[in-house]
Design a protein around this motif. Structure first.
Motif, PDB file in Angstrom:
ATOM      1  N   HIS A   1      -4.766  -8.543  -1.976  1.00  0.00           N
ATOM      2  CA  HIS A   1      -4.242  -7.183  -2.111  1.00  0.00           C
ATOM      3  C   HIS A   1      -2.948  -6.961  -1.334  1.00  0.00           C
ATOM      4  CE1 HIS A   1      -7.470  -5.384  -4.484  1.00  0.00           C
ATOM      5  NE2 HIS A   1      -8.312  -6.133  -3.809  1.00  0.00           N
ATOM      6  N   ALA A   2      -2.351  -8.050  -0.891  1.00  0.00           N
ATOM      7  CA  ALA A   2      -1.075  -7.945  -0.185  1.00  0.00           C
ATOM      8  C   ALA A   2       0.064  -8.333  -1.123  1.00  0.00           C
ATOM      9  CB  ALA A   2      -1.079  -8.844   1.045  1.00  0.00           C
ATOM     10  N   PRO A   3       1.144  -7.583  -1.100  1.00  0.00           N
ATOM     11  CA  PRO A   3       2.276  -7.887  -1.966  1.00  0.00           C
ATOM     12  C   PRO A   3       2.837  -9.279  -1.683  1.00  0.00           C
ATOM     13  CG  PRO A   3       2.521  -5.703  -0.978  1.00  0.00           C
ATOM     14  CD  PRO A   3       1.359  -6.356  -0.307  1.00  0.00           C
ATOM     15  N   LEU A   4       3.306  -9.934  -2.739  1.00  0.00           N
ATOM     16  CA  LEU A   4       3.875 -11.275  -2.633  1.00  0.00           C
ATOM     17  C   LEU A   4       5.326 -11.259  -3.083  1.00  0.00           C
ATOM     18  CD1 LEU A   4       0.986 -13.393  -4.168  1.00  0.00           C
ATOM     19  CD2 LEU A   4       1.757 -13.397  -1.781  1.00  0.00           C
ATOM     20  N   GLY A   5       6.154 -12.066  -2.427  1.00  0.00           N
ATOM     21  CA  GLY A   5       7.549 -12.189  -2.801  1.00  0.00           C
ATOM     22  C   GLY A   5       7.722 -13.121  -3.981  1.00  0.00           C
TER      23      GLY A   5
ATOM     24  N   LEU B   1       6.544  -5.541 -14.602  1.00  0.00           N
ATOM     25  CA  LEU B   1       6.972  -4.220 -14.117  1.00  0.00           C
ATOM     26  C   LEU B   1       7.128  -3.260 -15.292  1.00  0.00           C
ATOM     27  CD1 LEU B   1       9.624  -5.242 -11.432  1.00  0.00           C
ATOM     28  CD2 LEU B   1       7.491  -4.012 -10.975  1.00  0.00           C
ATOM     29  N   ASP B   2       7.802  -3.730 -16.339  1.00  0.00           N
ATOM     30  CA  ASP B   2       8.021  -2.905 -17.525  1.00  0.00           C
ATOM     31  C   ASP B   2       6.704  -2.441 -18.127  1.00  0.00           C
ATOM     32  OD1 ASP B   2      10.712  -3.158 -17.296  1.00  0.00           O
ATOM     33  OD2 ASP B   2      10.960  -4.619 -18.902  1.00  0.00           O
ATOM     34  N   GLN B   3       5.729  -3.335 -18.129  1.00  0.00           N
ATOM     35  CA  GLN B   3       4.421  -3.000 -18.712  1.00  0.00           C
ATOM     36  C   GLN B   3       3.560  -2.206 -17.739  1.00  0.00           C
ATOM     37  OE1 GLN B   3       3.636  -3.565 -21.887  1.00  0.00           O
ATOM     38  NE2 GLN B   3       5.628  -4.530 -22.187  1.00  0.00           N
ATOM     39  N   GLY B   4       4.069  -1.989 -16.535  1.00  0.00           N
ATOM     40  CA  GLY B   4       3.304  -1.231 -15.542  1.00  0.00           C
ATOM     41  C   GLY B   4       2.113  -2.002 -14.997  1.00  0.00           C
ATOM     42  N   LEU B   5       2.147  -3.318 -15.110  1.00  0.00           N
ATOM     43  CA  LEU B   5       1.028  -4.135 -14.631  1.00  0.00           C
ATOM     44  C   LEU B   5       1.158  -4.454 -13.143  1.00  0.00           C
ATOM     45  CD1 LEU B   5       0.822  -6.519 -17.707  1.00  0.00           C
ATOM     46  CD2 LEU B   5      -0.790  -4.696 -17.099  1.00  0.00           C
ATOM     47  N   ILE B   6       2.360  -4.353 -12.637  1.00  0.00           N
ATOM     48  CA  ILE B   6       2.587  -4.550 -11.202  1.00  0.00           C
ATOM     49  C   ILE B   6       3.548  -3.487 -10.685  1.00  0.00           C
ATOM     50  CG2 ILE B   6       2.233  -7.051 -11.350  1.00  0.00           C
ATOM     51  CD1 ILE B   6       5.270  -7.393 -11.159  1.00  0.00           C
ATOM     52  N   HIS B   7       3.610  -3.366  -9.357  1.00  0.00           N
ATOM     53  CA  HIS B   7       4.582  -2.490  -8.708  1.00  0.00           C
ATOM     54  C   HIS B   7       5.446  -3.320  -7.773  1.00  0.00           C
ATOM     55  CE1 HIS B   7       2.646   1.178 -10.098  1.00  0.00           C
ATOM     56  NE2 HIS B   7       1.488   0.701  -9.695  1.00  0.00           N
ATOM     57  N   ARG B   8       6.650  -2.838  -7.545  1.00  0.00           N
ATOM     58  CA  ARG B   8       7.518  -3.475  -6.558  1.00  0.00           C
ATOM     59  C   ARG B   8       7.488  -2.653  -5.271  1.00  0.00           C
ATOM     60  NH1 ARG B   8      12.631  -4.306  -4.265  1.00  0.00           N
ATOM     61  NH2 ARG B   8      13.120  -6.507  -4.330  1.00  0.00           N
ATOM     62  N   ILE B   9       7.292  -3.325  -4.149  1.00  0.00           N
ATOM     63  CA  ILE B   9       7.352  -2.654  -2.861  1.00  0.00           C
ATOM     64  C   ILE B   9       8.733  -2.898  -2.263  1.00  0.00           C
ATOM     65  CG2 ILE B   9       6.256  -2.392  -0.609  1.00  0.00           C
ATOM     66  CD1 ILE B   9       4.361  -1.775  -2.886  1.00  0.00           C
ATOM     67  N   ASN B  10       9.578  -1.880  -2.339  1.00  0.00           N
ATOM     68  CA  ASN B  10      10.973  -2.047  -1.939  1.00  0.00           C
ATOM     69  C   ASN B  10      11.129  -2.443  -0.487  1.00  0.00           C
ATOM     70  OD1 ASN B  10      12.431  -1.494  -4.330  1.00  0.00           O
ATOM     71  ND2 ASN B  10      12.008   0.684  -4.072  1.00  0.00           N
ATOM     72  N   SER B  11      10.304  -1.865   0.367  1.00  0.00           N
ATOM     73  CA  SER B  11      10.497  -2.129   1.795  1.00  0.00           C
ATOM     74  C   SER B  11      10.098  -3.555   2.161  1.00  0.00           C
ATOM     75  CB  SER B  11       9.706  -1.127   2.635  1.00  0.00           C
ATOM     76  OG  SER B  11       8.345  -1.145   2.274  1.00  0.00           O
ATOM     77  N   LEU B  12       9.437  -4.256   1.253  1.00  0.00           N
ATOM     78  CA  LEU B  12       9.018  -5.635   1.517  1.00  0.00           C
ATOM     79  C   LEU B  12       9.666  -6.647   0.575  1.00  0.00           C
ATOM     80  CD1 LEU B  12       5.151  -5.052   1.935  1.00  0.00           C
ATOM     81  CD2 LEU B  12       6.848  -5.272   3.760  1.00  0.00           C
ATOM     82  N   ASN B  13      10.447  -6.181  -0.387  1.00  0.00           N
ATOM     83  CA  ASN B  13      10.931  -7.063  -1.452  1.00  0.00           C
ATOM     84  C   ASN B  13       9.775  -7.873  -2.012  1.00  0.00           C
ATOM     85  OD1 ASN B  13      13.592  -6.230  -0.989  1.00  0.00           O
ATOM     86  ND2 ASN B  13      13.940  -7.865   0.489  1.00  0.00           N
ATOM     87  N   ALA B  14       8.710  -7.183  -2.360  1.00  0.00           N
ATOM     88  CA  ALA B  14       7.522  -7.904  -2.798  1.00  0.00           C
ATOM     89  C   ALA B  14       6.830  -7.128  -3.915  1.00  0.00           C
ATOM     90  CB  ALA B  14       6.584  -8.131  -1.620  1.00  0.00           C
ATOM     91  N   TYR B  15       5.863  -7.809  -4.544  1.00  0.00           N
ATOM     92  CA  TYR B  15       5.244  -7.290  -5.752  1.00  0.00           C
ATOM     93  C   TYR B  15       3.736  -7.287  -5.601  1.00  0.00           C
ATOM     94  CZ  TYR B  15       9.971  -8.422  -7.116  1.00  0.00           C
ATOM     95  OH  TYR B  15      11.342  -8.496  -7.158  1.00  0.00           O
ATOM     96  N   VAL B  16       3.095  -6.248  -6.151  1.00  0.00           N
ATOM     97  CA  VAL B  16       1.652  -6.121  -6.000  1.00  0.00           C
ATOM     98  C   VAL B  16       1.054  -5.635  -7.312  1.00  0.00           C
ATOM     99  CG1 VAL B  16       1.678  -3.721  -5.207  1.00  0.00           C
ATOM    100  CG2 VAL B  16      -0.115  -5.273  -4.389  1.00  0.00           C
ATOM    101  N   GLY B  17      -0.162  -6.037  -7.584  1.00  0.00           N
ATOM    102  CA  GLY B  17      -0.813  -5.638  -8.819  1.00  0.00           C
ATOM    103  C   GLY B  17      -1.080  -4.147  -8.886  1.00  0.00           C
ATOM    104  N   CYS B  18      -1.010  -3.595 -10.099  1.00  0.00           N
ATOM    105  CA  CYS B  18      -1.291  -2.170 -10.294  1.00  0.00           C
ATOM    106  C   CYS B  18      -2.766  -1.976 -10.629  1.00  0.00           C
ATOM    107  CB  CYS B  18      -0.430  -1.624 -11.421  1.00  0.00           C
ATOM    108  SG  CYS B  18      -0.800   0.088 -11.821  1.00  0.00           S
ATOM    109  N   HIS B  19      -3.370  -0.956  -9.997  1.00  0.00           N
ATOM    110  CA  HIS B  19      -4.800  -0.717 -10.172  1.00  0.00           C
ATOM    111  C   HIS B  19      -5.146  -0.009 -11.466  1.00  0.00           C
ATOM    112  CE1 HIS B  19      -6.635  -1.986  -6.388  1.00  0.00           C
ATOM    113  NE2 HIS B  19      -5.420  -1.833  -5.909  1.00  0.00           N
ATOM    114  N   SER B  20      -4.216   0.806 -11.946  1.00  0.00           N
ATOM    115  CA  SER B  20      -4.524   1.542 -13.169  1.00  0.00           C
ATOM    116  C   SER B  20      -3.330   1.488 -14.105  1.00  0.00           C
ATOM    117  CB  SER B  20      -4.888   2.995 -12.842  1.00  0.00           C
ATOM    118  OG  SER B  20      -3.996   3.521 -11.884  1.00  0.00           O
ATOM    119  N   PRO B  21      -3.120   0.310 -14.668  1.00  0.00           N
ATOM    120  CA  PRO B  21      -1.921   0.091 -15.477  1.00  0.00           C
ATOM    121  C   PRO B  21      -1.889   0.894 -16.765  1.00  0.00           C
ATOM    122  CG  PRO B  21      -3.399  -1.794 -15.646  1.00  0.00           C
ATOM    123  CD  PRO B  21      -3.964  -0.884 -14.610  1.00  0.00           C
TER     124      PRO B  21
END
Lengths: 164, 164
Positions: free
Chosen positions: A56-60, A89-109
């Motif tokens: 559950h932690a964003p990955l670069g 991102l376009d499909q809303g399946l993940i989110h980008r965390i700007n403050s970490l330059n990282a990506y995390v899965g979306c819970h309710s895509p």
DNA sequence: TTGGTTGCTGTTATATTATTACGTTTCAGA
DNA sequence: TCTGAAACGTAATAATATAACAGCAACCAA
């Protein structure tokens, strides 16, 4: 303040849960959504999504490249990963965390939701929280100042229940 | 929602204002604050701050390097600028906009405020808005979920009154 | 089934943002 | 005036992201 629509308890991501289930569910939802939309969830994109859900932690992007390399014994170049990320991102399946330059899965895509993130600076976990009321309030304030809002980014850093 | 503490009108940054005054005021406040705290606002740091205040749109570190080079006929290396930025951030004289990898002057550096940003994707202007109530609501929700909050980042992108 | 079109991936090179490590200078206070 | 800490200079490099173009695969229409 608005009546909170947030459930007041420890987020699942911070509990000792069956994470295999999270991954599986995310992948099934992704398949279904893409099928419905006629979007192609290719092997690569599916893999990237699966790896993002590893925890559950964003990955670069470069973390993901390393993980792909470990699995496939074959190095993938940056554009390849970034293109997959863009699709997800376009499909809303993940989110980008700007403050970490990282990506995390979306819970309710599936639903067009507003959300924000509680991020633990110790273990890295990022919890997605619904932000409907807060979001609406911001919109209202912004419009009063003459702004038209398109996207909101709210990232909150602190310590999760496990790390404090 | 909370009773808004926001003034409901076009932000100064979006009006045809005397910007020299903004710059001057920011520099004077910075001098005073640093003097009070025993912090050294060196020539370089002062220059970086002045250049950040060139307009109300956030500037990247490399933009600032270019601007310094233009003025001084002497190129400054990245660490030099980043160190100045770090100082200015520590002193609360500027803010970092994560979604843009850019830096913008702080409007009220003296008080320990919570704020968010309305950012125009067209002209780049970033307006600082007080976020006390919203911020407190987020804190409360977060605590209900077992999180202890340390920092919040809220960035809102859209169109300013002039660009829509 | 073929051929054309579109979208996905591969590859090379490079842009952009930021940091490490270490040496030199400056400056406030003893 | 000496000294130690803070600030700045410099070279190298890390980390994140994109551009440009080539090849291939999947789909669709004829």
């Amino acid at each position: 303040m608005p009546k909170s629509s947030t459930v007041n308890k420890t987020p699942i991501a911070c509990t000792d849960h069956n994470h295999e289930h999270c991954i599986e569910e995310a992948l099934i939802k992704a398949e279904q959504l893409c099928a419905k939309r006629g979007a192609r969830l290719t092997a690569l994109r599916r893999n990237v999504l699966r790896l993002i859900w590893k925890n559950h932690a964003p990955l670069g992007a470069y973390d993901l490249m390393d993980m792909l390399a470990e699995e496939d014994t074959r190095r993938v170049a940056p554009p390849t990963v970034y293109r997959s990320l863009e699709f997800l991102l376009d499909q809303g399946l993940i989110h980008r965390i700007n403050s970490l330059n990282a990506y995390v899965g979306c819970h309710s895509p599936s639903d067009d939701h507003e959300e924000y993130f509680l991020i633990c600076r110790e273990c890295g976990v990022a919890v997605e929280v619904p932000a409907k009321e807060i979001s609406r309030a911001i919109d209202k304030n912004a419009e009063a100042m003459g702004f038209t809002i398109e996207t909101q980014t709210l990232e909150v850093v602190g310590l999760c229940p496990n790390c404090k």
